[in-house]
Design a protein around this motif. Structure first.
Motif, short mmCIF file in Angstrom:
data_model
loop_
_atom_site.label_atom_id
_atom_site.label_comp_id
_atom_site.label_asym_id
_atom_site.label_seq_id
_atom_site.Cartn_x
_atom_site.Cartn_y
_atom_site.Cartn_z
N THR A 269 0.09 -6.47 -4.88
CA THR A 269 0.07 -5.06 -5.51
C THR A 269 -0.99 -4.56 -6.16
O THR A 269 -1.28 -3.36 -6.04
N ARG A 270 -1.80 -5.48 -6.97
CA ARG A 270 -2.95 -4.93 -7.61
C ARG A 270 -3.95 -4.58 -6.43
O ARG A 270 -4.74 -3.49 -6.75
N ALA B 188 -6.93 -0.01 -3.88
CA ALA B 188 -7.29 0.76 -2.34
C ALA B 188 -6.96 2.18 -2.47
O ALA B 188 -7.45 3.02 -2.20
N ALA B 189 -5.55 2.34 -3.42
CA ALA B 189 -5.11 3.82 -3.36
C ALA B 189 -5.89 4.61 -4.29
O ALA B 189 -6.24 5.74 -4.04
N ALA B 190 -6.51 3.78 -5.33
CA ALA B 190 -7.44 4.53 -6.08
C ALA B 190 -8.52 4.92 -5.57
O ALA B 190 -9.20 5.97 -5.96
N ALA B 191 -9.09 4.11 -4.58
CA ALA B 191 -10.25 4.28 -4.04
C ALA B 191 -10.16 5.11 -2.66
O ALA B 191 -11.31 5.56 -2.02
N GLY B 192 -9.14 5.52 -2.61
CA GLY B 192 -8.72 6.46 -1.43
C GLY B 192 -8.77 5.93 0.11
O GLY B 192 -8.57 6.26 0.93
N HIS B 193 -8.39 4.44 -0.17
CA HIS B 193 -8.33 3.67 1.23
C HIS B 193 -6.80 3.28 1.47
O HIS B 193 -6.56 2.52 2.61
N ALA B 194 -5.77 3.53 0.93
CA ALA B 194 -4.62 3.20 1.04
C ALA B 194 -3.89 4.29 1.98
O ALA B 194 -4.14 5.51 2.13
N ARG C 135 0.76 -1.25 -0.02
CA ARG C 135 -0.12 -0.09 -0.05
C ARG C 135 1.05 1.32 -0.04
O ARG C 135 0.58 2.04 -0.92
N LEU C 136 2.08 1.23 0.72
CA LEU C 136 2.83 2.56 0.74
C LEU C 136 3.44 2.46 -0.45
O LEU C 136 3.61 3.54 -1.18
N GLY C 137 4.01 1.23 -1.19
CA GLY C 137 4.58 1.47 -2.55
C GLY C 137 3.62 2.00 -3.59
O GLY C 137 3.95 2.74 -4.49
N ALA C 138 2.27 1.61 -3.57
CA ALA C 138 1.41 2.22 -4.38
C ALA C 138 1.24 3.70 -4.35
O ALA C 138 0.97 4.27 -5.45
N ARG C 139 0.88 4.21 -3.00
CA ARG C 139 1.09 5.57 -3.07
C ARG C 139 2.05 6.17 -3.64
O ARG C 139 2.17 7.11 -4.35
#
Length: 454
Positions: free
Chosen positions: A442-443, A448-454, A181-185
């Motif tokens: 990762t996906r 989650a990041a795109a939905a604002g939950h990361a 999640r941190l990496g996706a951000r």
């Protein structure tokens, strides 16, 4: 770790006790099998720069981080004796030049006896008087020899412990989901910076800021390659100035959480629709390979299947003038994909134990012609692996292919030359293996990041 979001904090609290109990159990069995009664693990020491009094950024040894999530505690130790609570001997020198490590707090601390010590003599005094039946893992310093352990870095014990590290506990998977999640951000922020015209260095700064980590807290230095830099597999330059023309970004960058790593790669086209379509083809190929990951699969077969699919992609993209099977048989796919398809991931980015046939001696060989594959084991539930296919336009390999009578006539040179300015494409996800398939850490993190939950 007071800034952990509520969900993961609860999961960490609930899962760490069982994780540590399993770690103690398997370590105890390994010690008994190898003839030892205790284990001393060193965090490592801060190394001094040549002819200077400052130190390089400290990186804790992986066998130490297996026990405690302390990335910045040099000259500390974990002592474990089967049947007793593990002991953390925390180095806290009385110093006003540098701030020593504070007493740790958080979900894991209550499971250890924590003893702060000011120096090596105090650390030795905190241990049993007789270490003659104990094993030591860490730097083989003269001081350790004087402490009298039975063995320093005993190979059989270390291989046994490393072999079992491949299977991740529920706690470890919580940590690796958080690292993803941190990496996706970070990746989303880096993509925005690329599209806005940032330099490689500026893109890295945006990645780090979004992850909320210092560079030395990342599991590895980010690979941030604009344009033809993507053809260098471990590109390390970080140019401070944007290129005159912007074609592509290949970013291989992960984050770390409680000592566990994520390892994520994405490739972006700036404006070129043809290259964007080639990235989309690679994305589809990568996802097909992911669907084949499950317990019982020999990773060497995944490597070979990746090359079969790369052969088809090269033909469909008009990069070669032969069929897919011929591209594999003549080694052409290795010109465009010279690295392994993935590796074990965990406390270390390229985690240990990838070749082991069993807990003792013996390794599983790589397939012929694939010297850079880092994993040859049959997958088991709980393994976490990376899936990272790619194609690259690497000048050195293409020059060798041009001189090779077998390969030269099979490459569409005008098409390859046209694409060299983009460097290459790599798509990489982290997969937690299950009995029926895999969890794509990762996906899930990007969703989650795109939905604002990361």
């Amino acid at each position: 770790m007071s800034d952990i979001e509520p969900g993961p904090a609860e999961e960490l609290e609930e899962s760490f006790g069982a994780h540590l109990a399993a770690l103690c159990d398997r370590t105890g069995r390994a010690l008994t099998a190898c003839g030892f009664t205790g284990l001393l693990v060193h965090s490592g020491s801060a190394l001094t720069v040549f002819e200077d009094d400052r130190t390089y950024p400290f990186v804790a040894h992986a066998p130490f981080k297996v026990w405690v999530p302390l990335p910045d505690a040099p000259d500390s130790y974990v002592w474990f004796e089967p049947g007793s609570r593990p002991k953390l001997i925390l180095h806290q020198p009385r110093d006003y030049w540098y701030k020593p490590a504070g007493l740790p707090r958080g979900y894991w601390v209550r499971h250890f006896d924590v003893l702060p010590v000011a120096d090596a003599a105090a650390a030795r005094a905190a241990l049993p008087r007789d270490l003659s039946r104990a094993a030591y893992i860490g730097d083989a310093t003269p001081d350790i020899g004087a402490w009298g352990p039975a063995a320093v870095n005993p190979r059989t014990l270390m291989r046994t412990l490393d072999y079992d590290r491949a299977v991740k506990s529920s706690y470890e998977l919580v940590c690796m989901r958080a690292a993803n999640r941190l990496g996706a951000r970070g990746h989303l922020a880096a993509t925005r910076a690329f599209e806005a015209g940032a330099s490689e260095f500026e893109i890295e700064l945006e990645f780090i800021a979004a992850c909320g980590l210092r560079e030395q807290e990342l599991p590895y230095n980010p690979i941030i390659a604009l344009n033809e830099g993507g053809a260098v597999l471990h590109y390390q330059v970080l140019d401070r100035h944007p290129p005159r023309e912007r074609h592509s970004l290949l970013i291989d960058a992960g984050a770390e959480f409680a000592g566990y790593a994520s390892d994520i790669t994405r490739t972006h086209s700036y404006r070129d629709g043809d290259f964007r379509a080639l990235i989309a083809r690679m994305e589809e190929l990568q996802q097909r390979l992911c669907t084949g990951v499950r317990a019982g699969v020999d990773w060497r077969d995944v490597q070979l299947e990746a090359h079969a699919q790369i052969g088809r992609l090269l033909r469909e993209a008009d990069l070669v003038r032969c069929g897919a099977e011929e591209a594999v048989a003549t080694g052409l796919t290795r010109v465009f994909l010279p690295h392994g398809i993935g590796h074990l991931l965990g406390i270390e980015v390229h985690d240990v134990g990838g070749f082991m046939k069993a807990r003792g001696d013996g390794d599983i060989p790589r397939p012929e012609g694939h010297p850079y594959l880092r994993l040859t084991r049959v997958l088991e539930p709980g393994f976490v692996v990376t899936m990272e296919p790619g194609i690259y336009f690497i000048p050195q390999l293409l020059e060798a292919a041009r001189a090779d009578g077998t390969q030269a006539g099979r490459i569409n040179w005008p098409r390859v030359t046209e694409l060299m300015k983009f460097g290459g494409i790599r798509i990489e996800d982290d997969l937690a293996v299950t009995a029926a398939g895999c969890e794509n850490l990762t996906r899930d993190a990007f969703r989650a990041a795109a939905a604002g939950h990361a």
